[in-house]
Motif scaffolding. Structure first.
Motif, PDB file in Angstrom:
ATOM      1  N   GLU A 144       0.822  -1.213   0.000  1.00  0.00           N
ATOM      2  CA  GLU A 144       0.000   0.000   0.000  1.00  0.00           C
ATOM      3  C   GLU A 144       0.856   1.263   0.000  1.00  0.00           C
ATOM      4  O   GLU A 144       0.527   2.258  -0.654  1.00  0.00           O
ATOM      5  N   ASP A 145       1.969   1.233   0.718  1.00  0.00           N
ATOM      6  CA  ASP A 145       2.828   2.414   0.829  1.00  0.00           C
ATOM      7  C   ASP A 145       3.511   2.789  -0.482  1.00  0.00           C
ATOM      8  O   ASP A 145       4.033   3.900  -0.613  1.00  0.00           O
ATOM      9  N   GLU A 146       3.516   1.864  -1.432  1.00  0.00           N
ATOM     10  CA  GLU A 146       4.164   2.148  -2.725  1.00  0.00           C
ATOM     11  C   GLU A 146       3.202   2.751  -3.746  1.00  0.00           C
ATOM     12  O   GLU A 146       3.620   3.102  -4.849  1.00  0.00           O
ATOM     13  N   VAL A 147       1.942   2.894  -3.362  1.00  0.00           N
ATOM     14  CA  VAL A 147       0.919   3.403  -4.281  1.00  0.00           C
ATOM     15  C   VAL A 147       0.669   4.887  -4.018  1.00  0.00           C
ATOM     16  O   VAL A 147       0.421   5.293  -2.874  1.00  0.00           O
ATOM     17  N   PHE A 148       0.732   5.671  -5.077  1.00  0.00           N
ATOM     18  CA  PHE A 148       0.469   7.104  -4.977  1.00  0.00           C
ATOM     19  C   PHE A 148      -0.565   7.495  -6.030  1.00  0.00           C
ATOM     20  O   PHE A 148      -0.239   7.762  -7.181  1.00  0.00           O
ATOM     21  N   GLY A 149      -1.832   7.470  -5.612  1.00  0.00           N
ATOM     22  CA  GLY A 149      -2.916   7.905  -6.483  1.00  0.00           C
ATOM     23  C   GLY A 149      -3.305   9.324  -6.144  1.00  0.00           C
ATOM     24  O   GLY A 149      -2.910   9.880  -5.108  1.00  0.00           O
ATOM     25  N   THR A 150      -4.111   9.950  -6.995  1.00  0.00           N
ATOM     26  CA  THR A 150      -4.453  11.352  -6.755  1.00  0.00           C
ATOM     27  C   THR A 150      -5.410  11.532  -5.577  1.00  0.00           C
ATOM     28  O   THR A 150      -5.482  12.632  -5.014  1.00  0.00           O
TER      29      THR A 150
ATOM     30  N   CYS B 206     -11.342  30.513  -0.117  1.00  0.00           N
ATOM     31  CA  CYS B 206     -11.616  29.083  -0.287  1.00  0.00           C
ATOM     32  C   CYS B 206     -10.707  28.541  -1.391  1.00  0.00           C
ATOM     33  O   CYS B 206     -10.668  29.080  -2.501  1.00  0.00           O
ATOM     34  N   LEU B 207      -9.975  27.476  -1.092  1.00  0.00           N
ATOM     35  CA  LEU B 207      -9.031  26.898  -2.056  1.00  0.00           C
ATOM     36  C   LEU B 207      -9.768  26.074  -3.103  1.00  0.00           C
ATOM     37  O   LEU B 207     -10.833  25.524  -2.832  1.00  0.00           O
ATOM     38  N   LEU B 208      -9.168  25.972  -4.295  1.00  0.00           N
ATOM     39  CA  LEU B 208      -9.675  25.096  -5.356  1.00  0.00           C
ATOM     40  C   LEU B 208      -8.565  24.138  -5.755  1.00  0.00           C
ATOM     41  O   LEU B 208      -7.526  24.554  -6.272  1.00  0.00           O
ATOM     42  N   ILE B 209      -8.787  22.854  -5.513  1.00  0.00           N
ATOM     43  CA  ILE B 209      -7.801  21.809  -5.782  1.00  0.00           C
ATOM     44  C   ILE B 209      -8.404  20.811  -6.766  1.00  0.00           C
ATOM     45  O   ILE B 209      -9.544  20.383  -6.610  1.00  0.00           O
ATOM     46  N   GLY B 210      -7.633  20.430  -7.775  1.00  0.00           N
ATOM     47  CA  GLY B 210      -8.063  19.416  -8.726  1.00  0.00           C
ATOM     48  C   GLY B 210      -7.118  18.224  -8.697  1.00  0.00           C
ATOM     49  O   GLY B 210      -5.911  18.391  -8.515  1.00  0.00           O
ATOM     50  N   THR B 211      -7.667  17.034  -8.879  1.00  0.00           N
ATOM     51  CA  THR B 211      -6.801  15.851  -8.868  1.00  0.00           C
ATOM     52  C   THR B 211      -5.966  15.759 -10.137  1.00  0.00           C
ATOM     53  O   THR B 211      -4.782  15.439 -10.098  1.00  0.00           O
ATOM     54  N   ASN B 212      -6.596  16.039 -11.299  1.00  0.00           N
ATOM     55  CA  ASN B 212      -5.877  15.923 -12.574  1.00  0.00           C
ATOM     56  C   ASN B 212      -6.702  16.576 -13.678  1.00  0.00           C
ATOM     57  O   ASN B 212      -7.866  16.923 -13.471  1.00  0.00           O
ATOM     58  N   THR B 213      -6.083  16.720 -14.838  1.00  0.00           N
ATOM     59  CA  THR B 213      -6.750  17.410 -15.950  1.00  0.00           C
ATOM     60  C   THR B 213      -6.992  16.496 -17.147  1.00  0.00           C
ATOM     61  O   THR B 213      -7.292  16.977 -18.242  1.00  0.00           O
ATOM     62  N   ASP B 214      -6.921  15.184 -16.958  1.00  0.00           N
ATOM     63  CA  ASP B 214      -7.191  14.249 -18.063  1.00  0.00           C
ATOM     64  C   ASP B 214      -8.625  14.451 -18.555  1.00  0.00           C
ATOM     65  O   ASP B 214      -9.573  14.313 -17.784  1.00  0.00           O
TER      66      ASP B 214
ATOM     67  N   LEU C  77       1.894  10.589 -23.029  1.00  0.00           N
ATOM     68  CA  LEU C  77       2.920  11.619 -23.182  1.00  0.00           C
ATOM     69  C   LEU C  77       2.590  12.866 -22.384  1.00  0.00           C
ATOM     70  O   LEU C  77       3.478  13.505 -21.815  1.00  0.00           O
ATOM     71  N   ASP C  78       1.300  13.226 -22.333  1.00  0.00           N
ATOM     72  CA  ASP C  78       0.908  14.494 -21.714  1.00  0.00           C
ATOM     73  C   ASP C  78       0.804  14.433 -20.197  1.00  0.00           C
ATOM     74  O   ASP C  78       0.653  15.472 -19.550  1.00  0.00           O
ATOM     75  N   THR C  79       0.896  13.244 -19.620  1.00  0.00           N
ATOM     76  CA  THR C  79       0.868  13.124 -18.162  1.00  0.00           C
ATOM     77  C   THR C  79       2.148  12.450 -17.651  1.00  0.00           C
ATOM     78  O   THR C  79       2.953  13.068 -16.972  1.00  0.00           O
ATOM     79  N   ASP C  80       2.354  11.187 -18.022  1.00  0.00           N
ATOM     80  CA  ASP C  80       3.486  10.415 -17.500  1.00  0.00           C
ATOM     81  C   ASP C  80       4.836  10.969 -17.956  1.00  0.00           C
ATOM     82  O   ASP C  80       5.720  11.245 -17.132  1.00  0.00           O
ATOM     83  N   ILE C  81       4.989  11.108 -19.261  1.00  0.00           N
ATOM     84  CA  ILE C  81       6.279  11.550 -19.800  1.00  0.00           C
ATOM     85  C   ILE C  81       6.543  13.007 -19.441  1.00  0.00           C
ATOM     86  O   ILE C  81       7.668  13.374 -19.078  1.00  0.00           O
ATOM     87  N   LEU C  82       5.512  13.834 -19.483  1.00  0.00           N
ATOM     88  CA  LEU C  82       5.683  15.249 -19.115  1.00  0.00           C
ATOM     89  C   LEU C  82       6.017  15.400 -17.637  1.00  0.00           C
ATOM     90  O   LEU C  82       6.815  16.265 -17.268  1.00  0.00           O
ATOM     91  N   LEU C  83       5.451  14.541 -16.789  1.00  0.00           N
ATOM     92  CA  LEU C  83       5.843  14.555 -15.379  1.00  0.00           C
ATOM     93  C   LEU C  83       7.340  14.291 -15.258  1.00  0.00           C
ATOM     94  O   LEU C  83       8.051  15.002 -14.534  1.00  0.00           O
ATOM     95  N   GLY C  84       7.802  13.253 -15.956  1.00  0.00           N
ATOM     96  CA  GLY C  84       9.225  12.933 -15.910  1.00  0.00           C
ATOM     97  C   GLY C  84      10.089  14.094 -16.359  1.00  0.00           C
ATOM     98  O   GLY C  84      11.091  14.435 -15.723  1.00  0.00           O
ATOM     99  N   SER C  85       9.698  14.746 -17.453  1.00  0.00           N
ATOM    100  CA  SER C  85      10.450  15.890 -17.963  1.00  0.00           C
ATOM    101  C   SER C  85      10.427  17.045 -16.966  1.00  0.00           C
ATOM    102  O   SER C  85      11.451  17.700 -16.729  1.00  0.00           O
ATOM    103  N   ASN C  86       9.267  17.297 -16.383  1.00  0.00           N
ATOM    104  CA  ASN C  86       9.126  18.399 -15.426  1.00  0.00           C
ATOM    105  C   ASN C  86       9.995  18.202 -14.188  1.00  0.00           C
ATOM    106  O   ASN C  86      10.412  19.177 -13.553  1.00  0.00           O
ATOM    107  N   CYS C  87      10.245  16.940 -13.850  1.00  0.00           N
ATOM    108  CA  CYS C  87      10.939  16.634 -12.595  1.00  0.00           C
ATOM    109  C   CYS C  87      12.376  16.163 -12.789  1.00  0.00           C
ATOM    110  O   CYS C  87      13.038  15.776 -11.819  1.00  0.00           O
TER     111      CYS C  87
ATOM    112  N   LYS D 267      -0.345  14.083 -12.128  1.00  0.00           N
ATOM    113  CA  LYS D 267       0.566  14.189 -13.269  1.00  0.00           C
ATOM    114  C   LYS D 267      -0.044  15.099 -14.332  1.00  0.00           C
ATOM    115  O   LYS D 267      -1.245  14.998 -14.585  1.00  0.00           O
ATOM    116  N   PRO D 268       0.741  15.976 -14.960  1.00  0.00           N
ATOM    117  CA  PRO D 268       2.203  16.107 -14.895  1.00  0.00           C
ATOM    118  C   PRO D 268       2.726  17.097 -13.859  1.00  0.00           C
ATOM    119  O   PRO D 268       3.866  17.535 -13.942  1.00  0.00           O
ATOM    120  N   ASN D 269       1.884  17.462 -12.876  1.00  0.00           N
ATOM    121  CA  ASN D 269       2.319  18.424 -11.878  1.00  0.00           C
ATOM    122  C   ASN D 269       3.450  17.869 -11.013  1.00  0.00           C
ATOM    123  O   ASN D 269       3.434  16.693 -10.634  1.00  0.00           O
TER     124      ASN D 269
END
Length: 306
Positions: free
Chosen positions: A83-89, A178-186, A247-257, A220-222
């Motif tokens: 469980e500790d290895e899983v990082f979902g939004t 009031c904050l506005l938080i989104g999990t993802n933009t897919d 490409l727009d989430t996984d690969i861009l996350l990698g590039s961003n980081c 991702k890709p944040n």
């Protein structure tokens, strides 16, 4: 390591890449499974990476499952995962509110019961899950009862999304504090047979448009998605590989980081998509070009077992 991008990963290059990293981040759907079926060879790849001393993590923009639900699914498919290895939004959103926003109050949640559970796990109460049927007329909608303790609106995937939920989010967000938080933009969730359904990004865009506010996105890709893993486990970006099918989430996350990136062609994006980005000359699109690609992650197995 090779300087050029979008290289076919095979032969000795596989071992060279794996020897250069200590941690590997995997997207889930389209990379290690499709729906409820593991991709052939994927469990063996994950388990062999661990046997070879690599740290493995699972990063997904899906907000409809808790970490435990993902761990259970991984175990049923034969993956050696905790469980500790899983990082979902769902989890990362809760961590963002707790550790970054340091939220003191409740959340108005447009999202799943899994998100509700992850929020409660870090001590944050929510209101809003489930259907919110429409009643009354417009003046009633504008004066809908609000919980004064709500300090943030969080938008994830919600099968009960409705006009009234959109309206209620707007009323909360009329308070600039009031904050506005989104999990993802897919914007789409791809399904088998070339089908797709609307994704969380559509719901988030509706809330942003209504409230005339821009959300802080944690998935991702944040950068925060990687930070969430890195801060807990001390990951070195230069020694981390991101494996994904988008490409727009996984690969861009990698590039961003600053991570090494590997595209697998068992999911959404194609090699043609990657080449188009590479030839575009556009800096924003170049971030979506992977360092390497494979047809399937099962191609890593011989280097791991040899």
């Amino acid at each position: 390591m090779a300087v050029s991008k979008c290289n076919r990963l095979n032969g000795a290059l596989i071992k060279e890449l794996l020897d250069s990293v200590e941690s590997v981040l995997f997207d889930c759907d389209g990379v290690i499974w499709r729906g409820d079926q593991a991709i052939a060879g994927a469990p063996e790849v994950i388990n062999s990476l661990k046997k070879n001393g690599k740290r493995v993590f699972f990063v997904t923009n899906n907000s409809t499952k808790t970490r435990k639900m993902y761990a259970d699914k991984l175990a049923k498919m034969g993956f050696n995962a905790t469980e500790d290895e899983v990082f979902g939004t769902a989890y990362c959103s809760a961590m963002y509110l707790k550790s970054v926003s340091k939220l003191k109050g409740k959340v108005y949640l447009i999202g799943s019961n899994a998100m509700k559970e992850e929020l409660l796990n870090v001590g944050i109460e929510e209101v809003g899950t489930g259907p919110d049927p429409i009643t009354g007329v417009q003046i009633d909608w504008a004066n809908v009862p609000l919980d004064p303790e709500v300090k943030a609106v969080v938008v994830g995937f919600d099968e009960h999304f409705s006009y009234m939920k959109l309206n209620r989010a707007l009323q909360y967000l009329s308070n600039p504090e009031c904050l506005l938080i989104g999990t993802n933009t897919d914007t789409q969730l791809p399904l088998e047979g070339g089908k797709a359904v609307p994704g969380t990004g559509c719901l988030l865009k509706a809330v942003e448009t209504a409230a005339q506010r821009k959300a802080q996105v944690v998935g991702k890709p944040n950068h925060f998605m990687f930070d969430c893993v890195a801060n807990q486990y001390g990951l070195d970006p230069a020694e981390t590989l991101m494996v994904g099918d988008r490409l727009d989430t996984d690969i861009l996350l990698g590039s961003n980081c600053g991570l090494k990136t590997l595209l697998t062609l068992t999911g959404v994006s194609t090699l043609a998509d990657a080449k188009d980005h590479q030839l575009s000359g556009c800096p924003d699109r170049l971030g979506m070009v992977p360092d390497y690609f494979v047809e399937t992650i099962a191609e890593l197995l011989p280097a791991l077992q040899g």
